[in-house]
Design a protein around this motif. Structure first.
Motif, PDB file in Angstrom:
ATOM      1  N   LEU A 142       1.015  -1.079   0.142  1.00 30.20           N
ATOM      2  CA  LEU A 142       0.048  -0.135  -0.052  1.00 30.20           C
ATOM      3  C   LEU A 142       0.823   1.104  -0.055  1.00 30.20           C
ATOM      4  O   LEU A 142       1.997   1.164   0.499  1.00 30.20           O
ATOM      5  CB  LEU A 142      -0.831  -0.040   1.303  1.00 30.20           C
ATOM      6  N   ASN A 143       0.395   2.187  -0.302  1.00 32.03           N
ATOM      7  CA  ASN A 143       1.103   3.785  -0.812  1.00 32.03           C
ATOM      8  C   ASN A 143       0.978   4.225   0.739  1.00 32.03           C
ATOM      9  O   ASN A 143       0.061   5.008   1.171  1.00 32.03           O
ATOM     10  CB  ASN A 143       0.503   4.343  -1.746  1.00 32.03           C
ATOM     11  N   PRO A 144       1.990   4.454   1.299  1.00 29.34           N
ATOM     12  CA  PRO A 144       2.154   5.027   2.756  1.00 29.34           C
ATOM     13  C   PRO A 144       1.948   6.579   2.702  1.00 29.34           C
ATOM     14  O   PRO A 144       1.660   7.618   3.761  1.00 29.34           O
ATOM     15  CB  PRO A 144       3.439   4.637   3.742  1.00 29.34           C
ATOM     16  N   VAL A 145       1.961   7.067   1.609  1.00 29.69           N
ATOM     17  CA  VAL A 145       1.768   8.603   1.482  1.00 29.69           C
ATOM     18  C   VAL A 145       0.271   8.949   1.718  1.00 29.69           C
ATOM     19  O   VAL A 145       0.020  10.273   2.054  1.00 29.69           O
ATOM     20  CB  VAL A 145       2.185   9.154   0.220  1.00 29.69           C
ATOM     21  N   ARG A 146      -0.442   8.346   1.106  1.00 30.73           N
ATOM     22  CA  ARG A 146      -2.057   8.661   1.412  1.00 30.73           C
ATOM     23  C   ARG A 146      -2.410   8.399   2.883  1.00 30.73           C
ATOM     24  O   ARG A 146      -2.192   7.488   3.484  1.00 30.73           O
ATOM     25  CB  ARG A 146      -3.014   7.482   0.682  1.00 30.73           C
ATOM     26  N   PRO A 147      -3.021   9.530   3.117  1.00 31.15           N
ATOM     27  CA  PRO A 147      -3.705   9.733   4.577  1.00 31.15           C
ATOM     28  C   PRO A 147      -4.482   8.489   5.066  1.00 31.15           C
ATOM     29  O   PRO A 147      -4.491   7.940   6.002  1.00 31.15           O
ATOM     30  CB  PRO A 147      -4.144  10.858   4.752  1.00 31.15           C
ATOM     31  N   GLU A 148      -5.476   8.163   4.103  1.00 33.56           N
ATOM     32  CA  GLU A 148      -6.439   7.181   4.261  1.00 33.56           C
ATOM     33  C   GLU A 148      -5.648   5.515   4.500  1.00 33.56           C
ATOM     34  O   GLU A 148      -6.096   4.872   5.342  1.00 33.56           O
ATOM     35  CB  GLU A 148      -7.259   7.136   3.120  1.00 33.56           C
ATOM     36  N   VAL A 149      -4.516   5.382   3.756  1.00 32.21           N
ATOM     37  CA  VAL A 149      -3.772   4.088   3.981  1.00 32.21           C
ATOM     38  C   VAL A 149      -3.151   4.169   5.361  1.00 32.21           C
ATOM     39  O   VAL A 149      -3.498   3.281   6.101  1.00 32.21           O
ATOM     40  CB  VAL A 149      -2.594   3.997   2.951  1.00 32.21           C
ATOM     41  N   ARG A 150      -2.813   5.085   5.702  1.00 32.72           N
ATOM     42  CA  ARG A 150      -2.092   5.464   7.287  1.00 32.72           C
ATOM     43  C   ARG A 150      -3.033   4.956   8.253  1.00 32.72           C
ATOM     44  O   ARG A 150      -2.986   4.323   9.292  1.00 32.72           O
ATOM     45  CB  ARG A 150      -1.215   6.712   7.455  1.00 32.72           C
ATOM     46  N   ASP A 151      -4.260   5.975   8.048  1.00 28.64           N
ATOM     47  CA  ASP A 151      -5.482   5.586   8.935  1.00 28.64           C
ATOM     48  C   ASP A 151      -6.020   3.889   9.029  1.00 28.64           C
ATOM     49  O   ASP A 151      -6.059   3.583  10.046  1.00 28.64           O
ATOM     50  CB  ASP A 151      -6.602   6.263   8.487  1.00 28.64           C
ATOM     51  N   PHE A 152      -5.858   3.445   7.886  1.00 31.98           N
ATOM     52  CA  PHE A 152      -6.408   1.976   7.903  1.00 31.98           C
ATOM     53  C   PHE A 152      -5.335   1.206   8.709  1.00 31.98           C
ATOM     54  O   PHE A 152      -6.120   0.327   9.620  1.00 31.98           O
ATOM     55  CB  PHE A 152      -6.503   1.491   6.182  1.00 31.98           C
ATOM     56  N   VAL A 153      -4.147   1.321   8.492  1.00 25.48           N
ATOM     57  CA  VAL A 153      -3.195   0.333   9.219  1.00 25.48           C
ATOM     58  C   VAL A 153      -3.324   0.803  10.566  1.00 25.48           C
ATOM     59  O   VAL A 153      -3.216  -0.170  11.374  1.00 25.48           O
ATOM     60  CB  VAL A 153      -1.584   0.660   8.646  1.00 25.48           C
ATOM     61  N   SER A 154      -3.394   1.849  10.944  1.00 26.44           N
ATOM     62  CA  SER A 154      -3.544   2.528  12.302  1.00 26.44           C
ATOM     63  C   SER A 154      -4.757   1.852  12.990  1.00 26.44           C
ATOM     64  O   SER A 154      -4.680   1.518  14.211  1.00 26.44           O
ATOM     65  CB  SER A 154      -3.644   3.863  12.489  1.00 26.44           C
ATOM     66  N   GLU A 155      -5.699   1.912  12.436  1.00 28.78           N
ATOM     67  CA  GLU A 155      -7.015   1.419  12.826  1.00 28.78           C
ATOM     68  C   GLU A 155      -6.716  -0.487  12.957  1.00 28.78           C
ATOM     69  O   GLU A 155      -7.477  -1.015  14.010  1.00 28.78           O
ATOM     70  CB  GLU A 155      -8.256   1.498  11.805  1.00 28.78           C
ATOM     71  N   ILE A 156      -6.257  -1.014  12.131  1.00 27.94           N
ATOM     72  CA  ILE A 156      -5.881  -2.227  12.464  1.00 27.94           C
ATOM     73  C   ILE A 156      -5.372  -2.704  13.815  1.00 27.94           C
ATOM     74  O   ILE A 156      -5.436  -3.260  14.429  1.00 27.94           O
ATOM     75  CB  ILE A 156      -5.086  -3.040  11.233  1.00 27.94           C
ATOM     76  N   TYR A 157      -4.076  -1.820  13.849  1.00 28.20           N
ATOM     77  CA  TYR A 157      -3.124  -1.950  15.026  1.00 28.20           C
ATOM     78  C   TYR A 157      -4.185  -1.457  16.381  1.00 28.20           C
ATOM     79  O   TYR A 157      -3.664  -1.983  17.552  1.00 28.20           O
ATOM     80  CB  TYR A 157      -1.926  -1.305  14.972  1.00 28.20           C
ATOM     81  N   LYS A 158      -4.883  -0.403  16.233  1.00 29.76           N
ATOM     82  CA  LYS A 158      -5.548   0.118  17.525  1.00 29.76           C
ATOM     83  C   LYS A 158      -6.615  -1.241  17.897  1.00 29.76           C
ATOM     84  O   LYS A 158      -6.638  -1.433  19.170  1.00 29.76           O
ATOM     85  CB  LYS A 158      -6.481   1.144  17.295  1.00 29.76           C
ATOM     86  N   GLY A 159      -7.180  -1.975  16.798  1.00 28.88           N
ATOM     87  CA  GLY A 159      -8.144  -2.686  17.222  1.00 28.88           C
ATOM     88  C   GLY A 159      -7.449  -3.953  17.875  1.00 28.88           C
ATOM     89  O   GLY A 159      -8.205  -4.474  18.612  1.00 28.88           O
TER      90      GLY A 159
END
Length: 908
Positions: free
Chosen positions: A582-599
């Motif tokens: 995934l492209n880490p520059v996209r904010p929505e990508v970073r948000d997605f991965v962050s959501e996975i880890y928070k959960g």
């Protein structure tokens, strides 16, 4: 015609007749040893091309006969009744020659014996060790581990291990429920002695390659053949359901012979070894060894080979015996050789040569010959015993904390067993030789492994990709790790875009291989009972490998990382597959991965979050580096006024483009670490990184120095997967310097590389010596499949250990207690210290300086002051043995590092 002319003519004709008869007799005499064989006559062909008829095969010996004996005849030929010379042939190479052997000659399972009696014995006597010999008829040879199907004898290269190039792997039920292999091969499932399923290279309707991944039957096994093995072509399409399969895992192979061409002997110039230099450079490779080359060195070359780490070397002593295998830049023994290989030649050496082998340099053929006979087993054992004795002496001189009595007992037991084996060979008794040697070798190896110290405060970590699908399997694996004194598991929790636990996230899913089983919860529960930590190993932006990719890749194709050439994948030729990011520059990508880890962190009580693939794909030569999707290009263009796809290394804005991607990763690390600490203040955040800290920021846009300096990382795992110890120690030293007492360093070593057990232990031991807090093993299957567990448990991991940064106060007290014990039991006992009173008392005062966890801030700083004073006192103590000084200083420096890292994290 005159009378004298007639007489002269008759005399000349008579002379010619006599000469012809003589030549004919010579020819007849010669053909007795070089008989033309008819198509129906069995024969052998020697290296010089001469052909010789075989009179008898596996029949009783007769006078004036040339005979062949295979394992079908028995394990030895019969003691000769007439003059007899016999040669052992292995791998079509003359391995040994015996004349009138009292007890007959050993017949190898992987070869045969050529026997000559009477006037044909001289033919065998003329053989030279290393000569090549072929037969006009097939002879069945049996490797140590093999299976037969449709009369094909197929060697097994690995058991319960990852399937590498050209491998043939046997998967047994204890491996797990399934093989989990990729598409590039075929698999034969066997149950009840018959083939029940066949998997081969297959594509689905969308053109995706389907993994072999066969289920392993509880009462059977799976045979997995990688596509590069020559047996793949033989078996693929010819094996059928119902075919009978016979498995043999304990074949006695006591004789080996192999030879290989070499490229140069002692090369110093381009003329000596043209392949040792790049075409575009005048600079020689280290040791003048080029790609895929085999180079021979003797003492006239110099003291050492000077080779780089990317190879494999065999050291031969002045008696022609191999005394050391693996490693590079080897010392060249007086009167001996070093045989050095790179690439495919390194692999050849690793596969065919072992300690104890005999070596012959065939300069006329430009070949290296290696032989292993029953006598070689004795040589191997004696070399090992001598090395263990030397290690024991050196250990005492260095006042190491090891089990001296146990080591001495193993050496004594091995020596007695060696005497028995020598007697057996002298009597020609090979009935239980292999089993007895295996027991002897185990004692020799254990004696050597016991020469490594085991720390009581030590990271003992392992990376695991879980494949268990029920609680019982998890319990079995945890039990094995607990028995090995492993104290930290780094469990692959988010990989290929899937979780290993049930999830309701719309862009994620639990990996289907688990069938709904919550393997993460099982690991946490069972590991806690065993006192083992569990860290969630996550792969950030890597969301697919080959045809295994999580839902996010197909649901959000616009999030893909794109290469300069427009690909949405990274080609990985080594594994013949593609990696999707995934492209880490996209904010929505970073948000997605962050959501996975928070959960993950909110639901499960893991001890840490372990970041892997926290980078971009390797840029290589920059012809196909990554970050060239339209979103990223436009964002960079807005900031810098240039499209990055037009930039190349050396351009004015190139560094800005590198920094743009590097800072994207850095900022993500800041975010994830901060979020994790906010949710769980005691959690430890770690990262697995490429240990080239100079080139990493540019080639992979990975900058761990920045993460550590800003206190976002608690543990750094350099992935130091090298075949030698010096490179691993260098990575460790550089990593310790990089961390600068703001993170603990856990060195990652590759049990998956096929290292010798001794090399693996040396890599870990040498890294500990330069300041790492422990080791991480990659990975579970190869650890146990290659029996590294036994080697580690004998020495380095022999004592249970606590994780250094789990409870710093406990680590502090444990190290001090261990120092006091060593003073009393080792330093004073071996006369390295006059008495134990002075330093034991000072260590007691040091321990009292840190009272409890409530006063940790003030006390930790006070303890650091006392450590510095104690180090100064030890250094200035002239009565203290210099080796004892080193031991005590090493312990105190390690203790100091643990406290300093803790203080930096607590911001005290």
């Amino acid at each position: 015609m005159r009378r004298f002319e007639v007489y002269a003519m008759m005399t000349k004709r008579l002379f010619n007749l006599v000469l012809c008869v003589a030549l004919l007799l010579i020819s007849i005499s010669s053909t007795a040893f070089s008989e033309p064989a008819s198509p129906d006559q069995p024969s052998i062909t020697l290296e010089d091309g001469t052909n010789h008829i075989v009179d008898l095969i596996n029949q009783e010996s007769q006078d004036n006969n040339l005979m062949i004996f295979t394992r079908s005849y028995g394990t030895t030929t019969k003691p000769p009744l007439v003059p007899t010379t016999e040669a052992i042939i292995t791998n079509n190479i003359v391995t040994a020659i015996y004349t009138n052997s009292t007890n007959g000659t050993y017949i190898p399972a992987n070869g045969y014996v050529i026997s000559g009696t009477g006037n044909k014995a001289s033919l065998i006597s003329g053989f030279k060790i290393g000569d090549s010999i072929t037969t006009s008829f097939p002879i069945s040879v049996y490797p140590a581990q093999y299976f037969t199907v449709n009369e094909e004898i197929v060697p097994i290269t690995q058991v319960n291990a990852g399937r590498g190039a050209a491998d043939i792997v046997l998967y047994l039920p204890e491996y797990g429920p399934a093989t989990k292999t990729n598409p590039w091969g075929m698999e034969i499932t066997v149950d009840g002695g018959s083939v029940t399923r066949i998997a081969t290279m297959t594509q689905d309707t969308s053109g995706n390659w389907l993994d072999n991944n066969s289920s392993i039957p509880a009462s059977g096994y799976v045979l997995s053949i990688q596509a590069e093995s020559p047996f793949f072509a033989k078996l693929n399409g010819t094996v059928r359901i119902g075919d009978a399969v016979e498995l043999n895992m304990n074949n006695e192979v006591l004789v080996e012979a192999s030879k290989i061409g070499y490229d140069a002997l002692n090369p110093r110039t381009r003329e000596d070894n043209p392949g040792g230099w790049d075409d575009g450079s005048n600079e020689p490779y280290p040791g003048h060894r080029g790609t895929d080359q085999l180079i021979i060195y003797d003492n006239s070359y110099g003291a050492a080979t000077g080779t780089n780490p990317w190879g494999y070397e065999v050291v031969v002593n002045s008696e022609g015996k191999v005394t050391q295998v693996s490693g590079n830049n080897s010392t060249i023994p007086a009167g001996g050789y070093v045989i050095s290989g790179h690439g495919v030649k390194a692999s050849w050496l690793s596969e065919h040569v072992s300690i104890g082998s005999s070596f012959k340099l065939l300069t006329d053929k430009k070949q290296a010959l290696f032989l292993f006979t029953p006598e070689s087993y004795l040589d191997k054992a004696q070399i090992g015993i001598d090395a263990a004795k030397q290690k024991l002496i050196l250990s005492k001189q260095q006042f190491l904390d090891i089990n001296y009595n146990g080591m001495e007992q193993q050496i004594t037991s091995a020596q007695a067993a060696l005497v028995d084996l020598k007697s057996q060979i002298a009597q020609g008794d090979f009935t239980s030789f292999a089993v007895q040697f295996a027991e002897l070798n185990a004692r020799v190896e254990k004696a050597s492994f016991m020469g490594y110290e085991s720390r009581a405060v030590d990271h003992r970590s392992i990376w695991i990709r879980p494949k268990e699908t029920n609680l019982e399997q998890v319990q079995q694996h945890i039990a094995k790790l607990h028995a090995l004194n492993i104290n930290s598991i780094y469990l692959e929790t988010w990989w290929n875009g899937f979780t290993i636990y049930p999830t309701s996230h719309p862009l994620a899913a639990q990996n289907p291989i688990y069938g709904g089983f919550d393997v993460l919860n099982a690991y946490i529960t069972e590991a806690k009972k065993a006192g083992i930590e569990v860290h969630a190993w996550v792969e950030n932006f890597l969301v697919g490998v080959g045809n295994m990719a999580g839902p996010v890749r197909s649901l959000k194709p616009e999030w893909s990382m794109i290469s300069r050439q427009g690909h949405d994948y990274q080609d990985v030729p080594l594994y013949n597959t593609q990696y999707y990011f995934l492209n880490p520059v996209r904010p929505e990508v970073r948000d997605f991965v962050s959501e996975i880890y928070k959960g993950l962190l909110q639901k499960y009580k893991v001890d840490g979050l372990h970041l892997d693939y926290i980078r971009y794909p390797d840029a290589g030569d920059y012809t196909n580096d990554f970050g060239y999707d339209s979103y990223t290009r436009n964002l960079f263009k807005q900031k810098h006024g240039a499209d990055p796809i037009d930039l190349r290394p050396g351009d004015n804005l190139w560094q800005a483009w590198v920094d743009f991607r590097k800072n994207t990763i850095n900022e993500f690390v800041y975010r994830i670490s901060s979020e994790a600490k906010k949710l769980k203040p005691d959690i430890r955040v770690s990262a697995a990184v490429w240990p080239n800290y100079v080139n990493g920021p540019e080639f992979m846009h990975q900058e761990p120095k920045d993460w550590i300096a800003k206190n976002y990382i608690d543990q750094l795992f350099p992935m130091s997967y090298h075949p030698d110890a010096s490179s691993v120690a260098t990575d460790s030293l550089n990593s310790v310097a990089l961390a600068n007492n703001k993170a603990l360093i856990v060195i990652g070593v590759g049990t998956n590389l096929g290292l010798t057990k001794e090399m693996l232990l040396k890599q870990i031991n040498d890294s500990v010596a330069v300041g790492v807090s422990g080791s991480a093993l990659f990975e579970f299957e190869s650890l146990f499949g290659n029996e590294y567990d036994k080697a580690l448990l004998a020495g380095l991991y022999s004592k249970p250990a606590i994780v250094p940064d789990k409870d710093v106060l406990t680590s502090f007290k444990t190290i001090i207690s261990e120092m006091q014990r060593k003073i009393k039991k080792i330093y004073v006992t071996f006369n390295g210290m006059d008495n134990d009173k002075k330093y034991v008392k000072e260590l007691e005062q040091l321990e009292k300086s840190w009272k409890d966890k409530k006063s940790v801030g003030k006390d930790a700083k006070e303890a650091l002051k006392k450590i510095e004073k104690l180090l100064e006192r030890i250094e200035s103590d002239r009565a203290l043995n210099i080796e004892v000084k080193k031991r005590m200083a090493a312990d105190l420096n390690y203790l100091e590092t643990i406290i300093l890292v803790y203080v930096s994290k607590a911001a005290l």
